[in-house]
Design an enzyme around this catalytic site. Structure first.
Site, PDB file in Angstrom:
ATOM      1  N   CYS A   1       0.813  -1.213   0.000  1.00  0.00           N
ATOM      2  CA  CYS A   1       0.000   0.000   0.000  1.00  0.00           C
ATOM      3  C   CYS A   1       0.853   1.273   0.000  1.00  0.00           C
ATOM      4  CB  CYS A   1      -0.934   0.055   1.200  1.00  0.00           C
ATOM      5  SG  CYS A   1      -1.909  -1.436   1.397  1.00  0.00           S
TER       6      CYS A   1
ATOM      7  N   LYS B   1       5.299  -3.584  -6.077  1.00  0.00           N
ATOM      8  CA  LYS B   1       6.737  -3.358  -6.271  1.00  0.00           C
ATOM      9  C   LYS B   1       7.510  -3.341  -4.957  1.00  0.00           C
ATOM     10  CE  LYS B   1      10.181  -2.095  -9.010  1.00  0.00           C
ATOM     11  NZ  LYS B   1      10.692  -3.276  -9.716  1.00  0.00           N
TER      12      LYS B   1
ATOM     13  N   GLU C   1       6.135 -14.773 -12.763  1.00  0.00           N
ATOM     14  CA  GLU C   1       5.613 -13.552 -12.148  1.00  0.00           C
ATOM     15  C   GLU C   1       4.715 -12.757 -13.100  1.00  0.00           C
ATOM     16  OE1 GLU C   1       9.032 -11.050 -11.271  1.00  0.00           O
ATOM     17  OE2 GLU C   1       7.779  -9.779 -10.043  1.00  0.00           O
TER      18      GLU C   1
ATOM     19  N   GLU D   1      16.477 -16.867 -11.882  1.00  0.00           N
ATOM     20  CA  GLU D   1      15.913 -15.526 -12.049  1.00  0.00           C
ATOM     21  C   GLU D   1      15.011 -15.468 -13.294  1.00  0.00           C
ATOM     22  OE1 GLU D   1      15.282 -13.003 -10.501  1.00  0.00           O
ATOM     23  OE2 GLU D   1      15.075 -11.371 -11.950  1.00  0.00           O
TER      24      GLU D   1
ATOM     25  N   ASN E   1      -0.691   1.793   5.862  1.00  0.00           N
ATOM     26  CA  ASN E   1       0.191   0.841   5.180  1.00  0.00           C
ATOM     27  C   ASN E   1       0.809  -0.030   6.261  1.00  0.00           C
ATOM     28  OD1 ASN E   1       2.110  -0.510   3.607  1.00  0.00           O
ATOM     29  ND2 ASN E   1       3.596   1.151   3.881  1.00  0.00           N
ATOM     30  N   GLY E   2       0.582  -1.327   6.187  1.00  0.00           N
ATOM     31  CA  GLY E   2       1.149  -2.232   7.192  1.00  0.00           C
ATOM     32  C   GLY E   2       0.156  -3.331   7.514  1.00  0.00           C
TER      33      GLY E   2
ATOM     34  N   LYS F   1      10.987 -14.480 -13.393  1.00  0.00           N
ATOM     35  CA  LYS F   1      10.416 -13.456 -14.282  1.00  0.00           C
ATOM     36  C   LYS F   1       9.222 -14.016 -15.035  1.00  0.00           C
ATOM     37  CE  LYS F   1      11.785 -10.806 -12.873  1.00  0.00           C
ATOM     38  NZ  LYS F   1      12.681 -10.251 -11.946  1.00  0.00           N
TER      39      LYS F   1
ATOM     40  N   HIS G   1      16.792 -36.400 -10.604  1.00  0.00           N
ATOM     41  CA  HIS G   1      16.506 -36.968  -9.278  1.00  0.00           C
ATOM     42  C   HIS G   1      15.052 -36.761  -8.871  1.00  0.00           C
ATOM     43  CE1 HIS G   1      20.677 -37.962  -8.733  1.00  0.00           C
ATOM     44  NE2 HIS G   1      21.004 -36.745  -9.083  1.00  0.00           N
TER      45      HIS G   1
ATOM     46  N   ARG H   1       3.216   0.417  -5.292  1.00  0.00           N
ATOM     47  CA  ARG H   1       3.114  -0.264  -3.997  1.00  0.00           C
ATOM     48  C   ARG H   1       1.852  -1.115  -3.876  1.00  0.00           C
ATOM     49  NH1 ARG H   1       6.664   2.328  -0.531  1.00  0.00           N
ATOM     50  NH2 ARG H   1       5.632   1.360   1.233  1.00  0.00           N
TER      51      ARG H   1
ATOM     52  N   TRP I   1      -2.704  -2.745  -1.668  1.00  0.00           N
ATOM     53  CA  TRP I   1      -2.327  -4.123  -1.979  1.00  0.00           C
ATOM     54  C   TRP I   1      -2.930  -4.939  -0.838  1.00  0.00           C
ATOM     55  CZ3 TRP I   1       0.725  -7.871   0.551  1.00  0.00           C
ATOM     56  CH2 TRP I   1       1.060  -8.986  -0.227  1.00  0.00           C
TER      57      TRP I   1
END
Ligand code: F6R
Length: 589
Positions: A2, A584, A469, A462, A95-96, A466, A485, A27, A71
């Site tokens: 947020c 983000k 996501e 990585e 926010n939190g 990407k 394996h 955010r 968010w």
């Protein structure tokens, strides 16, 4: 995570809040809202979706207000769960996460109070309203409520009939700024910076009262505190896409510049004290999350190879609760694009408490991580807007490789030069466009694999992150030799496999895995500098990237993988800049 913003002054608040929220949308972007006060009455506007859904409120009168872009943590993304949350005459943005919200709500309900949302935040509005009705002082009411809250918060609170904004901060970022007859608060500096303004990053446990006359700061006991305000400069121009369709694509194109600026920034900065500490170090620890964690994995490979200093990389979310062992002479490197990731901050703090010097590798100058660190190594990627980290990853690699080379040389060992990397990343970028042709194999896939050994494995992991996501295609980055394996059972003709093969000494070994997946019908794609491998009959298509020192090769091999994720997301109709469920900056646990 947020984003919150607040303003009080002489100008109309609604446009200031909406423009501020747009800068904070990275955010979170599942719902948004503002509350604006005009003549003592507060008008509320909330909508599901992006901040643009609130444009109808731009014309609202009133010169004081608060805003929020969300968010979702507690409660689905919908209008009634959007902030500002309200109770009685109180309106607040948060926010939190309030960890004891359920217990507090239960207690309120027992007293007959009714809740209109599923959020944790609403309970804070109820508590503040209760204390406000009792005492009539907003600052004191917020302070009293905060004493009951467990968890993290950055609050901005207004009350009907009051010309003031009260803010509180605990484990969530909050910046206050002032100009001529106006005061602001926001989750980050970008949303409050402006010509002639000065700003101050609030400390944990602090409270602030914003009025047209200025900003008063208070400590956790409500004693007045005096803090230095720094110039908050010209308002940073909002980044634009220019000729690109998406920020992500633009930011991949900016990789060479990000690498060059980071390396030249370090060359021109006096980091001799850090290098001195680095060279006395016996153990290196890296703490980070997500993509930054992957840059830590790449660093481990380079640092151990070049300097032989044992290097461990920890997921910050695990490290902070793992009772970590820090031998004497351990240096901890906390890597974070935003410098606000709650887990990375907590891990860095813990390392510091256990006696390790802490180096922050961050991309944002006035971030919380820099403030708790002993040394700051800036990455100069410029603002990154797309949620998926791309250029900031390469900039982190540039900074970390710089440290690895300095460490090796400081210990009297030979280490290759990094000078050619900006040009090589440019060449990798040009070559990487070839991956667009691979997308049809991925749009019909059930899942995908990214394979590699050594440093190539780090790039593969990585690349896999990407892809999942932003395309939502299940994908795994895997050690090539480990596939047989168990995981090989997942591979079939609808499982495209991308192999990263940049280390000549390991190439044959990785190609064994290529043979194994090919034999199970998987289409195989290669990212490699070796032409003869690209011509192998098992390979459906390949991208030839420039050769470089294998320890640094993720810097190049990741670029086609970033582009692949982008093209697959586009082909599947996803928004690469704003993937679902993500934000983000992750300022909650
Ligand atoms: C993935 C991504 C995230 C971040 C992670 C850490 O593309 O962006 O995995 O890397 O949330 O964020 P920072 O680097 O800001 O600490």
């Amino acid at each position: 995570m947020c984003g919150i913003v607040a303003c009080i002054g002489k100008r109309r608040a609604a446009p200031i809040l909406l423009d501020g929220l747009k800068k904070l949308e990275y955010r979170g972007y599942d719902s948004a809202g503002i509350a604006v006060s005009e003549g003592g009455a507060v008008v509320l506007a909330r909508r599901k979706g992006a901040v643009s859904q609130l444009e109808f409120a731009r014309a609202y009168p009133g010169t004081m207000g608060i805003g929020h872009t969300r968010w979702a943590t507690h409660g689905a993304p919908c209008e009634r769960n959007a902030h500002p949350q309200t109770c009685g005459r109180i309106f607040l943005v948060h926010n939190g996460i309030l960890e004891n919200a359920a217990a507090l709500k239960k207690e309120c309900r027992e007293q007959g109070e009714v809740f209109a949302s599923d959020t944790d935040t609403e309970v804070a509005a109820h508590l503040i309203d209760r204390y406000f009705r009792e005492g009539g002082d907003l600052l004191h009411a917020v302070w009293s409520a905060c004493r009951q809250l467990v968890g993290s918060y950055a609050f901005a609170v207004i009350a009907e009939g009051r010309e003031e904004i009260v803010c509180a901060r605990r484990h969530s970022p909050l910046v206050v700024a002032k100009g001529d007859g106006e005061a602001y608060a926001a989750s980050d500096l970008g949303a409050v910076a402006g010509a002639g303004r000065t700003a101050c990053v609030m400390e944990d446990g602090e409270f602030a009262r914003l009025t047209q006359e200025g900003i008063a700061l208070f400590d956790a006991d409500l004693a007045s505190v005096v803090r230095d305000f720094f110039p908050a400069g010209e308002e940073a121009a909002a980044p634009e896409k220019g000729t690109f369709r998406h920020f992500m694509r633009k930011e991949i194109a900016q990789v060479p510049l990000a690498v060059e600026n980071t390396l030249s920034g370090l060359q021109n900065q006096d980091i001799s004290k850090l290098i001195e500490v680095l060279c006395q170090t016996k153990y290196l620890h890296v703490v980070a999350c997500g993509t930054a964690y992957h840059s830590g994995l790449c660093f481990k490979y380079a640092a151990e190879k070049l300097s032989r200093v044992p290097t461990e990389v920890f997921l910050a979310s695990e490290y902070r609760y793992a009772d970590p062992v820090l031998p004497d002479h351990t240096l901890t490197i906390a890597v974070s694009q935003s410098g606000e990731t709650a887990d990375t901050l907590a891990a860095g703090q813990l390392a510091g408490e256990r006696g390790s010097p802490v180096v922050a590798v961050t991309n944002v100058e006035h971030c919380s991580l820099n403030r708790i660190a002993d040394f700051v190594v800036p990455t100069c990627a410029g603002q990154e807007v797309a949620v998926a980290a791309t250029k900031s990853f390469n900039a982190q690699l540039a900074a970390l490789y710089y440290l690895a080379v300095a460490l090796a040389r400081g210990r009297g060992m030979r280490a290759p030069s990094l000078a050619g990397l900006p040009v090589l990343t440019h060449e990798a970028l040009l070559a990487g466009e070839g991956v667009a042709a691979w997308t049809p194999y991925f749009t019909v896939a059930r899942s995908a694999f990214f394979l590699g050994r050594g440093a190539d494995r780090c790039a593969a992991i990585e690349g896999s992150l990407k892809l999942k996501e932003i395309s939502y295609l299940p994908s795994e980055g895997y050690a090539a030799g480990e596939l047989k394996h168990g995981t090989l059972a997942l591979v079939d003709a609808r499982t495209p496999v991308v192999a990263v093969v940049c280390d000549e000494t390991l190439a044959d070994k990785t190609m064994n895995a290529v043979h194994e997946v090919y034999a199970r019908g998987a289409p195989v794609f290669l990212v490699t500098p070796f032409e003869e491998l690209a011509r192998s009959e098992q390979v459906t298509a390949s991208v030839l990237i420039p050769r470089c020192e294998p320890a640094f090769s993720p810097m190049l091999s990741v670029i086609p993988l970033q582009l692949l994720a982008y093209h697959v997301a586009l082909a599947l109709g996803r928004d690469p800049d704003k993937p679902r469920n993500l934000a983000k900056s992750v300022t909650v646990e």
